[in-house]
Scaffold this active site. Structure first.
Site, mmCIF file in Angstrom:
data_model
loop_
_atom_site.group_PDB
_atom_site.id
_atom_site.type_symbol
_atom_site.label_atom_id
_atom_site.label_comp_id
_atom_site.label_asym_id
_atom_site.label_seq_id
_atom_site.Cartn_x
_atom_site.Cartn_y
_atom_site.Cartn_z
ATOM 1 N N ARG A 150 -7.700 -13.947 12.555
ATOM 2 C CA ARG A 150 -7.793 -14.242 11.119
ATOM 3 C C ARG A 150 -7.573 -15.725 10.860
ATOM 4 N N ARG A 200 -35.114 -32.439 -5.004
ATOM 5 C CA ARG A 200 -35.973 -31.563 -5.823
ATOM 6 C C ARG A 200 -36.031 -32.067 -7.271
ATOM 7 N N GLY A 206 -36.084 -20.532 -5.595
ATOM 8 C CA GLY A 206 -36.779 -19.585 -4.721
ATOM 9 C C GLY A 206 -36.571 -19.922 -3.259
ATOM 10 N N GLU A 266 -11.599 -7.858 10.011
ATOM 11 C CA GLU A 266 -10.292 -8.521 10.209
ATOM 12 C C GLU A 266 -9.395 -8.328 8.996
ATOM 13 N N THR A 287 -9.817 -6.287 5.013
ATOM 14 C CA THR A 287 -10.686 -6.533 3.856
ATOM 15 C C THR A 287 -9.987 -7.480 2.873
ATOM 16 N N HIS A 288 -10.798 -7.963 1.936
ATOM 17 C CA HIS A 288 -10.284 -8.831 0.865
ATOM 18 C C HIS A 288 -9.115 -8.150 0.133
ATOM 19 N N ASP A 289 -9.264 -6.843 -0.115
ATOM 20 C CA ASP A 289 -8.202 -6.085 -0.805
ATOM 21 C C ASP A 289 -6.937 -6.017 0.055
HETATM 22 P P1 TGC Z 1 2.989 -1.638 9.022
HETATM 23 O O1 TGC Z 1 3.990 -0.533 8.966
HETATM 24 O O2 TGC Z 1 2.973 -2.656 7.943
HETATM 25 O O3 TGC Z 1 3.145 -2.426 10.409
HETATM 26 C C1 TGC Z 1 3.214 -1.748 11.655
HETATM 27 C C2 TGC Z 1 3.877 -2.687 12.646
HETATM 28 O O4 TGC Z 1 3.047 -3.861 12.813
HETATM 29 C C3 TGC Z 1 3.783 -5.036 12.435
HETATM 30 N N1 TGC Z 1 2.825 -5.916 11.756
HETATM 31 C C4 TGC Z 1 2.316 -7.012 12.330
HETATM 32 N N2 TGC Z 1 2.551 -7.579 13.523
HETATM 33 C C5 TGC Z 1 1.873 -8.697 13.821
HETATM 34 N N3 TGC Z 1 0.960 -9.251 12.987
HETATM 35 C C6 TGC Z 1 0.684 -8.689 11.771
HETATM 36 N N4 TGC Z 1 -0.240 -9.225 10.976
HETATM 37 C C7 TGC Z 1 1.374 -7.527 11.398
HETATM 38 N N5 TGC Z 1 1.359 -6.707 10.317
HETATM 39 C C8 TGC Z 1 2.240 -5.733 10.545
HETATM 40 C C9 TGC Z 1 4.877 -4.539 11.519
HETATM 41 O O5 TGC Z 1 5.965 -5.421 11.500
HETATM 42 C C10 TGC Z 1 5.224 -3.202 12.160
HETATM 43 O O6 TGC Z 1 5.998 -3.468 13.314
HETATM 44 P P2 TGC Z 1 7.148 -2.445 13.760
HETATM 45 O O7 TGC Z 1 7.756 -3.103 14.959
HETATM 46 O O8 TGC Z 1 8.079 -2.346 12.589
HETATM 47 O O9 TGC Z 1 6.450 -1.154 14.076
HETATM 48 O O10 TGC Z 1 1.562 -0.989 9.227
HETATM 49 P P3 TGC Z 1 0.681 -0.147 8.233
HETATM 50 O O11 TGC Z 1 0.224 1.059 8.978
HETATM 51 O O12 TGC Z 1 1.377 0.042 6.923
HETATM 52 O O13 TGC Z 1 -0.610 -1.091 8.011
HETATM 53 C C11 TGC Z 1 -0.474 -2.341 7.461
HETATM 54 C C12 TGC Z 1 -1.852 -3.038 7.281
HETATM 55 C C13 TGC Z 1 -2.699 -2.254 6.295
HETATM 56 C C14 TGC Z 1 -1.572 -4.392 6.715
HETATM 57 C C15 TGC Z 1 -2.588 -3.210 8.588
HETATM 58 O O14 TGC Z 1 -2.718 -2.045 9.257
HETATM 59 C C16 TGC Z 1 -3.881 -3.967 8.470
HETATM 60 O O15 TGC Z 1 -3.886 -5.177 8.620
HETATM 61 N N6 TGC Z 1 -5.090 -3.301 8.232
HETATM 62 C C17 TGC Z 1 -6.353 -3.956 8.332
HETATM 63 C C18 TGC Z 1 -7.025 -3.519 9.610
HETATM 64 C C19 TGC Z 1 -7.807 -4.636 10.245
HETATM 65 O O16 TGC Z 1 -7.623 -5.805 9.947
HETATM 66 N N7 TGC Z 1 -8.670 -4.275 11.174
HETATM 67 C C20 TGC Z 1 -9.405 -5.257 11.890
HETATM 68 C C21 TGC Z 1 -10.103 -4.642 13.079
HETATM 69 S S1 TGC Z 1 -10.633 -5.859 14.252
HETATM 70 C C22 TGC Z 1 -11.903 -6.644 13.512
HETATM 71 O O17 TGC Z 1 -12.252 -6.461 12.393
HETATM 72 C C23 TGC Z 1 -12.572 -7.629 14.370
HETATM 73 S S2 TGC Z 1 -13.912 -8.413 13.646
HETATM 74 C C24 TGC Z 1 -14.008 -9.647 14.771
HETATM 75 C C25 TGC Z 1 -15.146 -10.529 14.632
HETATM 76 O O18 TGC Z 1 -16.307 -10.087 14.848
HETATM 77 O O19 TGC Z 1 -14.898 -11.728 14.371
HETATM 78 P P1 FAD Z 2 -12.128 1.253 4.658
HETATM 79 O O1 FAD Z 2 -10.817 1.004 5.304
HETATM 80 O O2 FAD Z 2 -12.649 2.643 4.584
HETATM 81 O O3 FAD Z 2 -12.145 0.572 3.253
HETATM 82 C C1 FAD Z 2 -13.123 0.878 2.251
HETATM 83 C C2 FAD Z 2 -12.670 0.182 0.960
HETATM 84 O O4 FAD Z 2 -11.399 0.723 0.545
HETATM 85 C C3 FAD Z 2 -12.472 -1.309 1.123
HETATM 86 O O5 FAD Z 2 -12.918 -1.983 -0.019
HETATM 87 C C4 FAD Z 2 -10.959 -1.457 1.245
HETATM 88 O O6 FAD Z 2 -10.501 -2.726 0.798
HETATM 89 C C5 FAD Z 2 -10.479 -0.338 0.351
HETATM 90 N N1 FAD Z 2 -9.128 0.116 0.706
HETATM 91 C C6 FAD Z 2 -8.708 0.670 1.870
HETATM 92 N N2 FAD Z 2 -7.389 0.929 1.837
HETATM 93 C C7 FAD Z 2 -6.958 0.497 0.634
HETATM 94 C C8 FAD Z 2 -5.674 0.459 -0.005
HETATM 95 N N3 FAD Z 2 -4.569 0.891 0.599
HETATM 96 N N4 FAD Z 2 -5.608 -0.042 -1.246
HETATM 97 C C9 FAD Z 2 -6.715 -0.505 -1.885
HETATM 98 N N5 FAD Z 2 -7.941 -0.500 -1.339
HETATM 99 C C10 FAD Z 2 -8.059 -0.008 -0.092
HETATM 100 N N6 FAD Z 2 -13.322 -3.580 14.124
HETATM 101 C C11 FAD Z 2 -12.810 -3.670 15.381
HETATM 102 O O7 FAD Z 2 -11.852 -2.992 15.729
HETATM 103 N N7 FAD Z 2 -13.358 -4.535 16.284
HETATM 104 C C12 FAD Z 2 -14.433 -5.322 15.998
HETATM 105 O O8 FAD Z 2 -14.877 -6.105 16.838
HETATM 106 C C13 FAD Z 2 -15.006 -5.224 14.685
HETATM 107 N N8 FAD Z 2 -16.111 -5.939 14.374
HETATM 108 C C14 FAD Z 2 -16.749 -5.715 13.170
HETATM 109 C C15 FAD Z 2 -17.982 -6.292 12.927
HETATM 110 C C16 FAD Z 2 -18.654 -6.031 11.737
HETATM 111 C C17 FAD Z 2 -20.011 -6.613 11.495
HETATM 112 C C18 FAD Z 2 -18.049 -5.219 10.744
HETATM 113 C C19 FAD Z 2 -18.731 -4.942 9.434
HETATM 114 C C20 FAD Z 2 -16.812 -4.636 10.994
HETATM 115 C C21 FAD Z 2 -16.154 -4.865 12.209
HETATM 116 N N9 FAD Z 2 -14.948 -4.216 12.512
HETATM 117 C C22 FAD Z 2 -14.401 -4.327 13.761
HETATM 118 C C23 FAD Z 2 -14.399 -3.232 11.584
HETATM 119 C C24 FAD Z 2 -13.661 -3.842 10.395
HETATM 120 O O9 FAD Z 2 -12.437 -4.382 10.784
HETATM 121 C C25 FAD Z 2 -13.500 -2.755 9.337
HETATM 122 O O10 FAD Z 2 -14.785 -2.524 8.786
HETATM 123 C C26 FAD Z 2 -12.506 -3.121 8.257
HETATM 124 O O11 FAD Z 2 -11.201 -3.210 8.774
HETATM 125 C C27 FAD Z 2 -12.532 -2.135 7.074
HETATM 126 O O12 FAD Z 2 -12.488 -0.820 7.518
HETATM 127 P P2 FAD Z 2 -13.565 0.255 6.957
HETATM 128 O O13 FAD Z 2 -14.906 -0.342 7.131
HETATM 129 O O14 FAD Z 2 -13.271 1.542 7.611
HETATM 130 O O15 FAD Z 2 -13.279 0.341 5.419
#
Ligand code: TGC
Ligand code: FAD
Length: 392
Positions: free
Chosen positions: A251, A276, A348, A371, A373-375
């Protein structure tokens, strides 16, 4: 696509905050993007294909493991250098930056940070050189924003584990050699496992029909009774904090990368507006277009300062996860707004692949979602400042 005439904006002399080494690294990445990415990327985006021939160039500019120590093949650079490299790559295309982000922060970082010495020696040099490419499996069909609910699991079978489940939306999946996969053990505890291509029962089908990040390969990771050797478990951290720690690093890189996409859109729009003419004048002379351009450079400059400050905190080991969330959220939203305004300035021509703007705009629709979402990032800030959890 038109020739790449990019000139980086630097309205607040951010260059003065950089060292000579930072500028050399940034300029090398900038030149490489101009030479090897800009001329081909539109065509690959149109074809929806990742240009594999740029992998060696990414490795050469230090994009694979910029901050991983040199003894493991990384570039041994600081966090500002890492950010600048991401900025320059995303100036070319967010999908190319995605490939580098995943390789560095989501594959090399966990192996370096949570792996043992054997794992570091086996995987990191090959990942740093681009000989092996990696992917990161956290998201599942039923668990995106809430990865803690994951269903992918592994069972201890004595001398190996057996892994089952599926990950989706995984960058680099279709061509990865290794995948860092997050799965629950029998006790429900999350661990990282290194899964290698060729393991029986492991497949990586490509995800088609994307309107965004078309030059990045996205796919699924499917595990059907995959036998994973015990030595492939990352031993030094478990729990949801382990994958989330990797996300902090990725991130952070995105908060810089988004600036690159915004800079490219602004630079293109400024040049276009001065050239332009309508109603006998360059459109840059009309106040409405000046408002758009002035607001763009203001927001880019604020984002640059946010990223630079975050980088200095990160170098000192003081950046918090919530600070990283704020920068990722702000800078990606900023870049999306800049891209949308720039597209309008071009009229355009703004929808044409002759310019990079529409491609940046569509790419950023993924960047604002992956990584976290915005929310989700807003809720992280909300929790940090109020102490009250707005997620659940
Ligand atoms: P929560 O109870 O808050 O936390 C669980 C444990 O994790 C610790 N923690 C963190 N540690 C390091 N860095 C962070 N940013 C951390 N945030 C939380 C926390 O202290 C706790 O530790 P412990 O020891 O007490 O167990 O967890 P939750 O289940 O309530 O979820 C919190 C939430 C929603 C913020 C989190 O799960 C989240 O960030 N959700 C978003 C998921 C996400 O970002 N997915 C990304 C997938 S990878 C991807 O998209 C790659 S795209 C790559 C590309 O193409 O560039
Ligand atoms: P959801 O979690 O189902 O969310 C749907 C909507 O609900 C969103 O607007 C969200 O903000 C909202 N929402 C969810 N929970 C809440 C809440 N508690 N309160 C309010 N609003 C909420 N993942 C990997 O692990 N590895 C990768 O390499 C990877 N690469 C990606 C590449 C691309 C092109 C894309 C599109 C995604 C990739 N992802 C990857 C997945 C990405 O991290 C997820 O799409 C993202 O975390 C959102 O999950 P979701 O799509 O299931 O949406």
């Amino acid at each position: 696509m038109k020739p790449d005439l990019f000139q980086a904006p630097d309205y607040y002399n951010i260059d003065d905050l950089l060292t000579e080494e930072h500028k050399l690294i940034r300029d090398a990445a900038r030149e490489w993007v101009k030479r090897d990415v800009s001329p081909i990327i539109e065509n690959y985006a149109q074809k929806a294909e990742f240009p594999k021939q740029i992998i060696s160039g990414l490795a050469e500019i230090g994009a694979f493991g910029p901050y991983i120590p040199e003894e493991f093949g990384g570039a041994g650079l600081d966090q500002i250098s890492y950010g600048l490299i991401m900025q320059e790559i995303e100036r070319g295309d967010s999908g190319v930056r995605s490939t580098a982000s995943v390789q560095s922060s989501l594959v090399m970082y966990p192996i370096f940070t949570y792996g043992n010495e054997e794992q570091r020696k086996k995987y990191l040099p090959k990942l740093a050189s681009g000989e092996w490419m990696g992917s990161f499996g956290l998201t599942e069909p039923n668990h995106g924003s809430n990865p803690g609910g994951m269903e992918t699991n592994f069972k201890d079978k004595g001398d190996h584990y057996v892994l089952n489940g599926a990950k989706m939306w995984i960058s680099n999946a279709p061509f990865c050699d290794v995948a860092v996969v997050w799965a629950k053990n029998e006790a429900g505890r999350i661990h990282g496992l290194i899964v290698e291509r060729g393991m029986e029962g492991f497949s990586t089908p490509e995800t088609h029909n994307k309107w965004s990040l078309r030059a990045s390969a996205t796919g699924e990771l499917i595990f059907d009774n995959v036998k994973v050797p015990k030595e492939n478990l990352l031993p030094n951290k478990s729990g949801l904090g382990a994958p989330l720690g990797c996300l902090d690093s990725a991130r952070y890189g995105i908060s810089w990368g988004a600036i690159g996409a915004a800079m490219d859109c602004y630079d293109t729009a400024l040049r276009f507006a001065k050239e332009r003419e309508q109603f006998g004048k360059p459109i840059a002379q009309f106040q409405l277009q000046q408002k758009k351009l002035a607001e763009m450079i203001t927001e880019i400059t604020k984002a640059q300062l946010l990223a630079w400050r975050l980088g200095t905190l990160k170098n000192e080991g003081k950046a918090t996860s919530a600070q990283i969330s704020m920068a990722k959220r702000n800078n990606v939203e900023m870049a999306l707004k800049v891209a949308r305004e720039a597209r309008q300035i071009l009229g355009g021509m703004g929808i044409s692949g002759d310019y990079a703007i529409m491609r940046h705009m569509m790419n950023l629709e993924s960047v604002v979602t992956y990584e976290g979402t915005h929310d989700i990032h807003l809720l992280i800030t909300g929790l940090d400042i109020t102490g009250l959890n707005g997620f659940k």
